[in-house]
Every structure is written in structure tokens, then in C-alpha cells.
Design a protein around this motif. Sequence first.
Motif, PDB file in Angstrom:
ATOM      1  N   ILE A 130      12.464  23.473 -29.032  1.00 51.45           N
ATOM      2  CA  ILE A 130      11.750  24.571 -28.387  1.00 51.45           C
ATOM      3  C   ILE A 130      10.543  24.970 -29.229  1.00 51.45           C
ATOM      4  CG2 ILE A 130      13.806  25.544 -27.246  1.00 51.45           C
ATOM      5  CD1 ILE A 130      13.674  27.794 -29.427  1.00 51.45           C
ATOM      6  N   TRP A 131       9.574  25.574 -28.563  1.00 47.17           N
ATOM      7  CA  TRP A 131       8.443  26.193 -29.238  1.00 47.17           C
ATOM      8  C   TRP A 131       8.683  27.697 -29.162  1.00 47.17           C
ATOM      9  CZ3 TRP A 131       8.058  21.900 -26.257  1.00 47.17           C
ATOM     10  CH2 TRP A 131       7.364  20.812 -26.784  1.00 47.17           C
ATOM     11  N   THR A 144       9.665  31.985 -26.108  1.00 48.30           N
ATOM     12  CA  THR A 144      10.177  30.626 -26.294  1.00 48.30           C
ATOM     13  C   THR A 144       9.803  29.763 -25.096  1.00 48.30           C
ATOM     14  OG1 THR A 144      12.320  31.166 -25.331  1.00 48.30           O
ATOM     15  CG2 THR A 144      12.137  31.342 -27.718  1.00 48.30           C
ATOM     16  N   LEU A 145       9.527  28.504 -25.394  1.00 53.75           N
ATOM     17  CA  LEU A 145       9.162  27.507 -24.385  1.00 53.75           C
ATOM     18  C   LEU A 145       9.962  26.241 -24.619  1.00 53.75           C
ATOM     19  CD1 LEU A 145       5.264  27.547 -24.408  1.00 53.75           C
ATOM     20  CD2 LEU A 145       6.712  27.927 -22.433  1.00 53.75           C
ATOM     21  N   THR A 146      10.344  25.592 -23.551  1.00 52.26           N
ATOM     22  CA  THR A 146      11.008  24.300 -23.659  1.00 52.26           C
ATOM     23  C   THR A 146      10.100  23.223 -23.074  1.00 52.26           C
ATOM     24  OG1 THR A 146      12.055  24.430 -21.480  1.00 52.26           O
ATOM     25  CG2 THR A 146      13.278  25.388 -23.346  1.00 52.26           C
ATOM     26  N   GLU A 147      10.440  21.998 -23.312  1.00 49.13           N
ATOM     27  CA  GLU A 147       9.689  20.879 -22.744  1.00 49.13           C
ATOM     28  C   GLU A 147       9.737  20.931 -21.215  1.00 49.13           C
ATOM     29  OE1 GLU A 147       9.711  16.138 -23.427  1.00 49.13           O
ATOM     30  OE2 GLU A 147      10.066  17.407 -25.187  1.00 49.13           O
ATOM     31  N   THR A 148      10.864  21.348 -20.678  1.00 47.24           N
ATOM     32  CA  THR A 148      11.012  21.479 -19.225  1.00 47.24           C
ATOM     33  C   THR A 148      10.034  22.511 -18.675  1.00 47.24           C
ATOM     34  OG1 THR A 148      13.350  20.930 -19.438  1.00 47.24           O
ATOM     35  CG2 THR A 148      12.655  21.934 -17.366  1.00 47.24           C
ATOM     36  N   ASP A 149       9.877  23.634 -19.382  1.00 51.02           N
ATOM     37  CA  ASP A 149       8.904  24.653 -18.961  1.00 51.02           C
ATOM     38  C   ASP A 149       7.508  24.061 -18.891  1.00 51.02           C
ATOM     39  OD1 ASP A 149      10.898  26.664 -18.950  1.00 51.02           O
ATOM     40  OD2 ASP A 149      10.499  27.162 -21.062  1.00 51.02           O
ATOM     41  N   LEU A 150       7.152  23.292 -19.914  1.00 49.75           N
ATOM     42  CA  LEU A 150       5.818  22.692 -19.972  1.00 49.75           C
ATOM     43  C   LEU A 150       5.620  21.659 -18.867  1.00 49.75           C
ATOM     44  CD1 LEU A 150       5.491  22.298 -23.839  1.00 49.75           C
ATOM     45  CD2 LEU A 150       4.467  24.070 -22.400  1.00 49.75           C
ATOM     46  N   GLY A 157      -1.713  23.293 -16.956  1.00 56.00           N
ATOM     47  CA  GLY A 157      -2.125  23.273 -18.358  1.00 56.00           C
ATOM     48  C   GLY A 157      -2.021  24.628 -19.038  1.00 56.00           C
ATOM     49  N   GLU A 158      -1.320  25.555 -18.392  1.00 56.68           N
ATOM     50  CA  GLU A 158      -1.108  26.880 -18.973  1.00 56.68           C
ATOM     51  C   GLU A 158       0.179  27.456 -18.405  1.00 56.68           C
ATOM     52  OE1 GLU A 158      -4.723  28.746 -17.521  1.00 56.68           O
ATOM     53  OE2 GLU A 158      -3.563  29.812 -16.013  1.00 56.68           O
ATOM     54  N   ILE A 159       0.775  28.351 -19.181  1.00 61.52           N
ATOM     55  CA  ILE A 159       2.021  28.978 -18.747  1.00 61.52           C
ATOM     56  C   ILE A 159       2.067  30.392 -19.310  1.00 61.52           C
ATOM     57  CG2 ILE A 159       3.332  28.039 -20.689  1.00 61.52           C
ATOM     58  CD1 ILE A 159       5.750  27.801 -18.793  1.00 61.52           C
ATOM     59  N   TYR A 160       2.552  31.333 -18.502  1.00 65.23           N
ATOM     60  CA  TYR A 160       2.778  32.698 -18.949  1.00 65.23           C
ATOM     61  C   TYR A 160       4.221  32.784 -19.438  1.00 65.23           C
ATOM     62  CZ  TYR A 160      -1.575  34.234 -16.875  1.00 65.23           C
ATOM     63  OH  TYR A 160      -2.901  34.398 -16.584  1.00 65.23           O
ATOM     64  N   PHE A 174      -1.943  24.283 -22.888  1.00 66.59           N
ATOM     65  CA  PHE A 174      -1.427  23.024 -23.413  1.00 66.59           C
ATOM     66  C   PHE A 174      -1.939  21.864 -22.567  1.00 66.59           C
ATOM     67  CE2 PHE A 174       1.463  24.397 -20.166  1.00 66.59           C
ATOM     68  CZ  PHE A 174       1.815  23.238 -19.504  1.00 66.59           C
ATOM     69  N   GLY A 175      -1.809  20.699 -23.107  1.00 64.73           N
ATOM     70  CA  GLY A 175      -2.116  19.478 -22.378  1.00 64.73           C
ATOM     71  C   GLY A 175      -1.028  18.467 -22.678  1.00 64.73           C
ATOM     72  N   LEU A 176      -0.599  17.742 -21.658  1.00 58.94           N
ATOM     73  CA  LEU A 176       0.429  16.729 -21.860  1.00 58.94           C
ATOM     74  C   LEU A 176      -0.231  15.428 -22.269  1.00 58.94           C
ATOM     75  CD1 LEU A 176       2.898  17.338 -18.902  1.00 58.94           C
ATOM     76  CD2 LEU A 176       3.072  18.092 -21.256  1.00 58.94           C
ATOM     77  N   VAL A 177       0.375  14.778 -23.239  1.00 63.78           N
ATOM     78  CA  VAL A 177      -0.125  13.497 -23.731  1.00 63.78           C
ATOM     79  C   VAL A 177       0.643  12.386 -23.050  1.00 63.78           C
ATOM     80  CG1 VAL A 177      -0.448  12.056 -25.758  1.00 63.78           C
ATOM     81  CG2 VAL A 177      -0.717  14.527 -25.952  1.00 63.78           C
ATOM     82  N   GLU A 178      -0.071  11.478 -22.410  1.00 67.76           N
ATOM     83  CA  GLU A 178       0.577  10.325 -21.760  1.00 67.76           C
ATOM     84  C   GLU A 178       1.061   9.357 -22.829  1.00 67.76           C
ATOM     85  OE1 GLU A 178       0.832   9.793 -18.342  1.00 67.76           O
ATOM     86  OE2 GLU A 178      -0.008  11.773 -17.996  1.00 67.76           O
TER      87      GLU A 178
END
Length: 179
Positions: A130-131, A144-150, A157-160, A174-178
Motif C-alpha cells: 500500500i501507499w 492509504t491507496l492500494t494497487e487496485t485503487d490505482l 491518472g488521479e484519485i481522491y 499518478f501514471g501507470l507504467v506498462e
Amino acid sequence: MSNNNTPSAQGSQHTHYDVLQLPRHGDGQRLSKDEVKAAYRRALLLHHPDKVQSGALKHSTGPTTSLYSVDEIVVAYEVLADPEKRHAYDRALDQNDRSGLKGADGGKGTHIGVELYDLEDLVYDEVRNIWSKSCRCGDEQGYTLTETDLERESQHGEIYVGCRGCSLFIKVLFGLVET
């Protein structure tokens, strides 16, 4: 318009729906932009300091006060008028309702302004995957953030993220890296 969720002037926590006197559950997703805008204008007229001074909310024994500040009204409008922000806000309210993190009035509470962070500003816990970020309320892992949230918000590319210990929110970019 009567609203059972309207807090008293003693400072109870309230939601953006309370501020604009709009229904939250069920009808919240079906509110039109015109309804939100009309509620925003009504709230500004009702709670504007110049209007309050004319006697709209004057206490008989104390100074003139308003339940909500103009800043609170503007933030409520900005969140509820934008379908994506409203969806994220509703999700956070529902999540906090389910987890039992709610104010005395049963709502999550409102926030004045949203702090902006990049994902790399948060601390990553490799064990729990988690972040997290500490909050001003003192909760060391309030946000707190999880990978699933992202992944769920990857197209934006953003989350509240709401703090689990108080009514504050942050916005994480955030940005997801392929791979």
C-alpha cells in the motif's frame, strides 16, 4: 427546504450535499448540473456574509453567523458539479459509512480545499503493498491507496483519497507504467 442532515451551528461535520441542501443517496447520481448550480446559488445567497448581516441567520443573543462559509459552498459546488469528482466523493462517503468512520451527524464531513500530491510523495509499504501518507489530524497512515485503487482510476491518472481519521481529502496524481 428542510434537510435532516443539516448540522447545527455548533460545528457538526457535514457533507457537500448538506452544504448545498441536496439529497445524497440514490438521487445523488441523478442530479443535473442545473440542479447543482441552482442549489449553489441558493446556498451563496443564504450564507453570504453580506446577506447574513441583513438578518437572514442572525442569532438573538450573539453575533451574526452562517452555517457554511463561502469557501465551503464553492468547494461543495466544484465537487458535486463535476460527475467524476462527485463519483469519487460519493465512493469515499460510502466507504467511510461502511467502515464506521463518520461524524456525529452520520456523514463523513466536508473538507476545505484538497491538497495535491504525486504518488511518489506517498510512502510505499512493500509488506502490505500500500501507499500511505500521514494526515494533519495525526493519523500516521490516514490516507492509504492500494494497487487496485490505482488500477480502478487508471484512465483518469488521479484519485481522491479520504483520510480514515478525519474529514480531509487529498488528490493523488499518478501514471501507470506498462510492463
